[in-house]
Design an enzyme around this catalytic site. Sequence first.
Site, PDB file in Angstrom:
ATOM      1  N   LYS B   6       0.740  -1.286  -0.030  1.00 40.98           N
ATOM      2  CA  LYS B   6      -0.037   0.233  -0.110  1.00 40.98           C
ATOM      3  C   LYS B   6       0.872   1.241  -0.051  1.00 40.98           C
ATOM      4  O   LYS B   6       1.935   1.552   0.737  1.00 40.98           O
ATOM      5  CB  LYS B   6      -0.917   0.032   1.358  1.00 40.98           C
ATOM      6  CG  LYS B   6      -1.996   1.111   1.303  1.00 40.98           C
ATOM      7  CD  LYS B   6      -2.966   0.699   2.396  1.00 40.98           C
ATOM      8  CE  LYS B   6      -4.098   1.962   2.498  1.00 40.98           C
ATOM      9  NZ  LYS B   6      -4.739   1.608   3.643  1.00 40.98           N
ATOM     10  N   SER B  92      -9.788   1.827   2.920  1.00 39.05           N
ATOM     11  CA  SER B  92      -9.019   2.619   2.181  1.00 39.05           C
ATOM     12  C   SER B  92      -7.766   1.893   1.131  1.00 39.05           C
ATOM     13  O   SER B  92      -7.360   2.361   0.273  1.00 39.05           O
ATOM     14  CB  SER B  92      -8.429   3.626   2.981  1.00 39.05           C
ATOM     15  OG  SER B  92      -7.280   2.801   3.666  1.00 39.05           O
ATOM     16  N   SER B 117     -10.060  -0.409   7.069  1.00 33.82           N
ATOM     17  CA  SER B 117      -9.606  -0.335   5.628  1.00 33.82           C
ATOM     18  C   SER B 117      -9.025  -1.572   5.019  1.00 33.82           C
ATOM     19  O   SER B 117      -8.865  -1.477   4.082  1.00 33.82           O
ATOM     20  CB  SER B 117      -8.561   0.855   5.490  1.00 33.82           C
ATOM     21  OG  SER B 117      -8.948   2.020   5.672  1.00 33.82           O
TER      22      SER B 117
END
Lengths: 553, 435
Positions: B6, B92, B117
């Site tokens: 990420k 997210s 997330s």
Amino acid sequence: MGQRSTVNDEHSSESDGGAAALAKIVMFVRSRTSPSSLRTPRRLYSTGQANTIRTFEKDSRWPGWQVIIGIEVHAQIKSREKLFSQTWAPDLGSTPNSHVSPYDAAFPGTLPVTSRLNFACVNLALRTAIALQSDIQQRSTFDRKHYFYSDLPAGYQITQHYNPIARGGYVFLPKSNISVCIEQIQLEQDTGKSLFEPRRRLLSIDLNRAGIGLMEIVSKPDMRSPEEAGEYVRTLQALLRSVGAGDGNMEQGSLRCDVNVSVNRYGQSPGTRCEIKNLNSVRFMMVAIGSEVHRQIAMLDTGKSVPQETRGFNEDTGETFALRSKEEAPDYRYMPDPNLPPLFLTEGHITSVRKEMPALAVEIRERLAHRGLTHQDIDVLMAVDSGNEIGFDGRRSQGAVAYFEALAKGRNSRTAVNWMIHELLGQLTQRKKAFHENPISQERMGSLIDMVQSGIVTGSSGKLLLRHMLDHPSSEPLTELGERLGLLAVRGDDFVEHLCLQAIADMPEEANAVRRGVPNVINKLLGQVIRASKGRADPQSIRRMLQKQLSSP
Amino acid sequence: MTVAVKDNICTKDMPTTCSSAMLRNFKSPFDATVVRLLNNSGATIVGKANCDEFGMGSLNVHSVHGPVINPFQHPSSSVKWEERERRSAGGSSGGSGAAVAAACVMRNALATDTGGSVRLPASYCGIVGLKPSYGLISRWGVVSFADSLDCVGIIGRDAACTSKLFDILSVFDERDPTAARPTTREKARELCSEHMAEWVSSDATDLTNLRIGIPQEYFPTSLDKSIVSSFRRVVRALKHRGATVLPVSLPNTSYALSAYYVISSAEASSNLARYDGVQYGLHVPLPPGVKRRILLGTYALTADAFDNYFLQAQHLRQCIREDFMRVFRVPNPLARMKTAITTATTTPHDPAGVHVLLHLSAVRTAPLLDSDEQDGLHPSLAGLPALSVPIAAGAEGDGWPLGVTVVGQWGCEKMVLAVGASIEGVKREDVLGGE
């Protein structure tokens, strides 16, 4: 809580921005006010305490007025490393931004390191707290203080707002004969330094200082004159130096003061205070307070009120000037730091710091006097290298007092102090060297004294040997060195006997005078023998030998 | 092993933009601890995965790189994959989720979870997502959103490969001040295996003596019927294998989101103070979602609001944590430490309590990208491990993936993953579902 609504939709307020989200939380807070299941959260901080009561003393500079002064001192902790990063603290004159880790510069993704929290900083703060008779808190916490400034890259400074490491305590000021109470001592991070070059219209940031451990020592508003304020800061400086916590140097910025000043007419309640920042010396601080008192009195005299504000000090005019008003004062939005666990100090740890406390000046004097040293000797020993006996991280460095005490161990104190002050310090001064540059270890110095005492070298040879040791530092055993330089006392009676006979033969008149019963004349013969022995023979044994030879028929 | 990371996790060799224009050109001078551990274990980092800006969002549409489109397509669909229905991959960590769901070679991705997330993308994309216990995986090098909630999460094809990656990453790191100490880890491991021994047997399909709690507060009446029936089918199957399923109550659940919102916004306003376009980043306006959090957090921390918002939220957080501690059979390995810190009374664990909790990961399947439908989250205020595992979609649903979440006591990742693996088994033996 029977029927429950669904988990709220976090993003439903996207369209109307923050207002709806806030309203939701307001509702949540309101809904929380009644149920007894939720008690009011424990406040994270205590409320302030009452000021110390002092009787009003007239001051001819401002008759009828009382001045109230409180001081916040920020003292850099004398540690080799920064508080939450393993970066080395810079020296004076280090290249700007040469002692900066990504954490110090607040790089994204960095975190403060506490697994190896700089315990030297903590211990030095504890020493300060102990010396100030403060109440050490076994649990203290770290908070973030937010404000925007270019030398604060993270946008916040880590400090101890809610639960400081120590509370209370006092400093006694002997000249003013008052005690100034301490509110609290908190550990915090230093910020970077911004340097503005007006000519180039350039603001430079140096982050070397960012993250160094600081102590904020907050006094109660216990001072009533610039002189008391000056004595307070000087006393605190001396105290910080004596426990090794800091250099306390205002000019170099390792000690910074924010001074709160208010005035009120005698008998009336305290006036509105103004804070003066950026003071670079005790002298300037005293000038600034005086000028601020006059300014506030002039305002009150003309019927105006003093607005609460933060003021700067102009060293050229000796006057203070407005920096920002109360309305412009930042709300620091203190928040418990979510990364930093509380600092727990065990009773055992505090006791060990207490045991390691360097002696305070009074205690040292007493100890030395007890050993039979005169006041003059004590003054000399304690003044050596400005009495700065402690190095970085509270480590004991070899100060003059400690050196003397090691030297006096198992030896005569007077002999030791005479050798140290008159010979060692005297010779160092002649060579324009500071005591910490002394190349002679206490062991070697001790052996030298022992050699003189036991007659292996004579006093005068010993002094020559010392000079040689200062000029040519080595670890060569002293007896070998003395041997090589031909400075060892000649023990053999044959040698002395020979020299004495020689002297008697060379000076028949004097010899006869002694024989006739004029004893003082023997000193002339004695001098002759000493010269002939080049100082290597002991005067006492020469005298004995001469007496023996001259008394025999 | 190939892994996507990420984009809010620092990498030395690739940019770390946090999907924000603010850090468009930012390259970190160091690798995050998790990246270093991956490299040391011989893994190949194939690239950085898209996410919501600074990890703030639940749809992965707030990104300077554009939205993430869910790669899922129902096998029965006749349209070309490129022209599939444009649904959200969740946020997210949408990029991490989509990468694992779409790529055949990549079984794992690193993500972060502050308030769901990891679990939401896992549910929407039909894969496995683990948000580990707070403090087990190092946060050094993870760009902070809300420090007291942020966790590095793992996204994987299945529970087995997620477990494997968790073992690599779950090591003590002294660079993370909130990392759990080795002794605490050891204690948690012992408690976990001690209680797993109560039900784990040589027969993996036998779940006798496993006690599963269903938190009643997590199933509002408004929940879609098709979704509830999918969940019921999983529960029935687990019962069929011998598990005891009990209703439990977490009474403070309704306050969780408010507390989460205040705490995460307050911490975000502090953590993002450095991106002022002077210290870090470019001088660009922030998107509304980020701006809203900063303003809200800033307000919650002002002197006037602090007691009413921030302190209340912290107190609620403690209440929520205690709710969980009351229902678990496994004692809290952090208990003694917590009492010292908060001086709050901790509830002793209940020997009649449950091993794990089970609830839906999301209240719906993936919403359309351009819809303003958004999912609610069960934020992780208690710092507990939570694993989202895909379940079989019922015939009555829309055919898109859906996940259930298994929550365990702090440090019980192995237990949560074992239960997750059983649920994967249920999916394969869907026929067992009929009762």
